[in-house]
Write an enzyme that holds these catalytic residues in place. Structure first.
Site, PDB file in Angstrom:
ATOM      1  N   CYS A 123      58.569  44.183  -6.409  1.00 45.79           N
ATOM      2  CA  CYS A 123      59.703  44.721  -6.979  1.00 45.79           C
ATOM      3  C   CYS A 123      59.618  46.345  -7.254  1.00 45.79           C
ATOM      4  CB  CYS A 123      60.335  44.154  -8.076  1.00 45.79           C
ATOM      5  SG  CYS A 123      60.963  42.642  -7.930  1.00 45.79           S
ATOM      6  N   ALA A 129      66.576  54.566  -5.025  1.00 42.25           N
ATOM      7  CA  ALA A 129      65.122  55.290  -4.947  1.00 42.25           C
ATOM      8  C   ALA A 129      64.145  54.103  -4.109  1.00 42.25           C
ATOM      9  CB  ALA A 129      64.631  55.300  -6.302  1.00 42.25           C
ATOM     10  N   THR A 269      63.897  42.139  42.675  1.00 46.29           N
ATOM     11  CA  THR A 269      64.987  42.828  43.154  1.00 46.29           C
ATOM     12  C   THR A 269      64.514  43.576  44.465  1.00 46.29           C
ATOM     13  OG1 THR A 269      64.106  44.816  41.853  1.00 46.29           O
ATOM     14  CG2 THR A 269      65.742  43.621  40.815  1.00 46.29           C
ATOM     15  N   GLN A 335      64.605  46.302  28.502  1.00 46.54           N
ATOM     16  CA  GLN A 335      64.797  47.053  29.517  1.00 46.54           C
ATOM     17  C   GLN A 335      64.226  46.262  30.788  1.00 46.54           C
ATOM     18  OE1 GLN A 335      66.512  49.704  28.994  1.00 46.54           O
ATOM     19  NE2 GLN A 335      66.719  50.303  31.225  1.00 46.54           N
ATOM     20  N   PHE A 337      63.717  43.201  31.025  1.00 45.54           N
ATOM     21  CA  PHE A 337      64.761  41.851  31.356  1.00 45.54           C
ATOM     22  C   PHE A 337      65.938  42.297  31.789  1.00 45.54           C
ATOM     23  CE2 PHE A 337      62.727  37.850  29.579  1.00 45.54           C
ATOM     24  CZ  PHE A 337      61.539  38.415  29.101  1.00 45.54           C
ATOM     25  N   GLU A 362      57.750  48.983   3.470  1.00 47.28           N
ATOM     26  CA  GLU A 362      56.557  49.786   3.107  1.00 47.28           C
ATOM     27  C   GLU A 362      56.335  51.239   3.250  1.00 47.28           C
ATOM     28  OE1 GLU A 362      53.335  47.007   2.635  1.00 47.28           O
ATOM     29  OE2 GLU A 362      54.736  45.230   3.103  1.00 47.28           O
TER      30      GLU A 362
HETATM   31  C1  LIG Z   1      64.364  43.654   5.052  1.00 47.60           C
HETATM   32  C2  LIG Z   1      63.826  44.960   3.899  1.00 47.60           C
HETATM   33  C3  LIG Z   1      62.665  44.380   3.017  1.00 47.60           C
HETATM   34  C4  LIG Z   1      62.278  45.112   2.085  1.00 47.60           C
HETATM   35  N1  LIG Z   1      61.240  44.568   1.157  1.00 47.60           N
HETATM   36  C5  LIG Z   1      60.779  45.218   0.253  1.00 47.60           C
HETATM   37  C6  LIG Z   1      60.102  44.688  -0.943  1.00 47.60           C
HETATM   38  O1  LIG Z   1      59.863  43.372  -0.817  1.00 47.60           O
HETATM   39  N2  LIG Z   1      59.844  45.369  -2.181  1.00 47.60           N
HETATM   40  C7  LIG Z   1      60.254  46.730  -2.148  1.00 47.60           C
HETATM   41  O2  LIG Z   1      59.898  47.330  -3.320  1.00 47.60           O
HETATM   42  N3  LIG Z   1      60.919  47.064  -1.222  1.00 47.60           N
HETATM   43  C8  LIG Z   1      61.441  46.630  -0.190  1.00 47.60           C
HETATM   44  N4  LIG Z   1      62.080  47.140   0.739  1.00 47.60           N
HETATM   45  C9  LIG Z   1      62.544  48.530   0.817  1.00 47.60           C
HETATM   46  C10 LIG Z   1      61.757  49.597   1.592  1.00 47.60           C
HETATM   47  O3  LIG Z   1      60.504  49.817   1.305  1.00 47.60           O
HETATM   48  C11 LIG Z   1      62.716  50.707   1.515  1.00 47.60           C
HETATM   49  O4  LIG Z   1      63.952  50.559   2.120  1.00 47.60           O
HETATM   50  C12 LIG Z   1      62.064  51.974   2.195  1.00 47.60           C
HETATM   51  O5  LIG Z   1      61.260  52.362   1.382  1.00 47.60           O
HETATM   52  C13 LIG Z   1      63.312  53.180   2.426  1.00 47.60           C
HETATM   53  O6  LIG Z   1      63.926  53.392   1.231  1.00 47.60           O
HETATM   54  P1  LIG Z   1      65.424  53.696   1.397  1.00 47.60           P
HETATM   55  O7  LIG Z   1      66.028  52.409   2.163  1.00 47.60           O
HETATM   56  O8  LIG Z   1      65.914  53.903   0.093  1.00 47.60           O
HETATM   57  O9  LIG Z   1      65.707  54.792   2.270  1.00 47.60           O
HETATM   58  P2  LIG Z   1      65.461  56.355   1.656  1.00 47.60           P
HETATM   59  O10 LIG Z   1      64.473  56.642   0.852  1.00 47.60           O
HETATM   60  O11 LIG Z   1      67.058  56.739   1.115  1.00 47.60           O
HETATM   61  O12 LIG Z   1      65.284  57.205   3.243  1.00 47.60           O
HETATM   62  C14 LIG Z   1      66.687  57.317   4.039  1.00 47.60           C
HETATM   63  C15 LIG Z   1      66.033  58.067   5.238  1.00 47.60           C
HETATM   64  O13 LIG Z   1      65.462  59.401   4.942  1.00 47.60           O
HETATM   65  C16 LIG Z   1      64.076  59.573   5.148  1.00 47.60           C
HETATM   66  N5  LIG Z   1      63.319  60.288   4.297  1.00 47.60           N
HETATM   67  C17 LIG Z   1      63.290  60.126   3.023  1.00 47.60           C
HETATM   68  N6  LIG Z   1      62.467  60.984   2.296  1.00 47.60           N
HETATM   69  C18 LIG Z   1      62.268  61.742   3.153  1.00 47.60           C
HETATM   70  C19 LIG Z   1      61.095  62.776   3.091  1.00 47.60           C
HETATM   71  N7  LIG Z   1      60.720  63.297   2.038  1.00 47.60           N
HETATM   72  N8  LIG Z   1      60.868  63.328   4.348  1.00 47.60           N
HETATM   73  C20 LIG Z   1      61.439  63.031   5.702  1.00 47.60           C
HETATM   74  N9  LIG Z   1      62.363  61.943   5.707  1.00 47.60           N
HETATM   75  C21 LIG Z   1      62.549  61.291   4.702  1.00 47.60           C
HETATM   76  C22 LIG Z   1      63.587  57.950   5.652  1.00 47.60           C
HETATM   77  O14 LIG Z   1      62.333  58.012   6.245  1.00 47.60           O
HETATM   78  C23 LIG Z   1      64.702  57.560   6.072  1.00 47.60           C
HETATM   79  O15 LIG Z   1      64.908  57.583   7.394  1.00 47.60           O
HETATM   80  C24 LIG Z   1      62.523  46.521   1.986  1.00 47.60           C
HETATM   81  C25 LIG Z   1      63.562  47.037   2.727  1.00 47.60           C
HETATM   82  C26 LIG Z   1      64.020  46.161   3.869  1.00 47.60           C
HETATM   83  C27 LIG Z   1      65.302  46.833   4.480  1.00 47.60           C
END
Ligand SMILES: Cc1cc2nc3c(=O)[nH]c(=O)nc-3n(C[C@H](O)[C@H](O)[C@H](O)COP(=O)(O)OP(=O)(O)OC[C@H]3O[C@@H](n4cnc5c(N)ncnc54)[C@H](O)[C@@H]3O)c2cc1C
Length: 380
Positions: A123, A129, A269, A335, A337, A362
């Site tokens: 978590c 964040a 094709t 693509q 397919f 991650e």
């Molecule tokens: C299905 C799923 C499972 C997950 N499982 C876990 C889990 O088990 N435990 C856990 O703790 N988290 C988990 N996550 C969370 C995941 O790690 C985060 O969604 C991810 O780190 C991105 O954070 P955010 O969604 O808040 O996007 P944001 O941090 O808000 O980013 C939004 C966009 O901005 C870009 N961005 C942000 N900062 C920068 C920067 N400095 N420079 C350039 N681009 C930037 C990002 O690349 C992204 O494209 C999971 C997420 C999903 C969708």
């Protein structure tokens, strides 16, 4: 230089491959369609020794290496990366304990994972964040000998099914990364609850929920590491876990290639199999190159973890390259397919939806590049 696997590793990968063929591939579509958590499959995987691979023997584990774990995850992801994510989330949740836990914590929690099919979760992310780990808001306060957690975690894989959580919280958001601590928390502790299950685009066999802490009192013994080491524990965990995502990507790419190859040889094709068109051949060749490159980067990153030389950079190379390559390969598979690729009749659209997550969790593909660029520029 010797890139060959040991006999034990070949046997482990073969077991995982057979398990995937028999237990995962026939049921992956069902779990994707329904979003049903694959408890039965995971129970069999646990019994077969495909889960909790890196847990030491002292706690009932297989004492396998990061490379062993990557070999299994590639095979399982060939069948369904969503099911693999459910399995890998156990490794992810357990890693803070492997990195910084006391023997007592490991006995209590890691042995729980190995003595019966039990889940755990990591978590870290929050509604506001994700990439910015140091910007987390979940608070921990001290009350005598106890700690109290308040806050909301988001996107937690195995949320709701986990029996314990490794949780990151801050003593003071103004302290940024220096204020973060890691705790191990039983899911049954009063004040812990899981939110609703997310309705996801892909990897639907994995369970993703919020995990909420409301005046959740935990004992001093729940602290993993020191009160100011949580950020380091989180980052060290990612250094160890990112090769797994790259291995997952390798599985997705190999499946994209195998499905595409078979279809291209059969579909005609203009009077010839589409495999005879150079445009199709080049997509297949790109998939083959990216599989080889992803696997090599994964194995190098895992090798580095296994020799105790944790490297954010090698793990970032593997994760960034692998995730993007899996997205490209699965998109090209659709693509190849043609119209059929866009339907649920064939497995390639699922590969494409599932692959997208590899670029997000991650550490997004952008965050991996932030890590890599920092290294390239040497802090300048
Ligand atoms: C299905 C799923 C499972 C997950 N499982 C876990 C889990 O088990 N435990 C856990 O703790 N988290 C988990 N996550 C969370 C995941 O790690 C985060 O969604 C991810 O780190 C991105 O954070 P955010 O969604 O808040 O996007 P944001 O941090 O808000 O980013 C939004 C966009 O901005 C870009 N961005 C942000 N900062 C920068 C920067 N400095 N420079 C350039 N681009 C930037 C990002 O690349 C992204 O494209 C999971 C997420 C999903 C969708």
């Amino acid at each position: 230089m010797d890139l060959s696997l040991t006999e034990e590793q070949i046997a482990l990968a073969t077991t995982a491959r057979e398990f995937t063929r028999k237990e995962i591939i026939p049921k992956a579509g069902h779990h994707d369609e329904t979003g049903e958590f694959p408890t039965e499959i995971l129970k069999k995987a646990w019994e077969t020794g495909l889960m909790n691979i890196e847990i030491p023997e002292a706690y009932g584990g297989l004492c396998g290496s990061c490379l062993d774990n990557c070999l299994v995850q590639e095979e399982v992801s060939f069948g369904c990366s969503g099911i693999n994510t459910s399995m890998a989330a156990n490794s992810l949740g357990a890693t803070p304990l492997l990195v910084a836990g006391t023997d007592e914590q490991k006995q209590k929690y890691l042995s729980r994972l190995t003595s019966e099919l039990t889940f755990c979760a990591y978590c870290c992310s929050e509604p506001d964040a994700g990439s910015d780990v140091a910007g987390m808001r979940t608070r921990v306060t001290k009350h005598g000998d106890d700690y109290v957690l308040n806050g909301q975690k988001r996107w937690i894989t195995n949320g709701g099914v986990a029996s314990f959580y490794t949780v990151f919280a801050t003593f003071d958001p103004a302290l940024k990364h220096k204020g973060i601590a890691c705790f191990v928390v039983d899911a049954s502790t009063p004040g812990v609850k899981a939110g609703r299950k997310e309705h996801k685009m892909g990897q639907r066999a994995s369970n993703t929920t919020d995990v909420i802490f409301e005046d959740c009192k935990i004992p001093k013994s729940a602290l993993v590491g020191t009160e100011d080491s949580g950020f380091k524990v989180a980052m060290k965990t990612f250094d160890r876990s990112r090769p797994w995502i790259a291995a997952t990507a390798a599985g997705v790419i190999r499946r994209s290639l195998e499905e595409s190859r078979a279809y291209a040889l059969e579909r005609k094709t203009f009077g010839v199999p589409i495999a005879q068109h150079q445009a199709i051949q080049f997509m297949l060749a790109e998939m083959a190159i990216s599989y080889e490159a992803t696997r090599l980067l994964t194995h190098k990153a895992a090798w580095q973890v296994d020799k105790g030389d944790l490297s954010a950079i090698t793990s970032a190379y593997a994760k960034a390259y692998g995730a993007d390559a899996a997205m490209r390969a699965s998109t090209d598979a659709v693509q190849i397919f043609g119209g059929y690729g866009y339907t649920k009749e064939y497995p390639v659209e699922k590969l494409m939806r599932d692959a997208k997550l590899l670029q997000i969790y991650e550490g997004t593909s952008q965050i991996q590049r932030v890590v890599i660029a920092r290294n390239v520029l040497g802090g300048k």
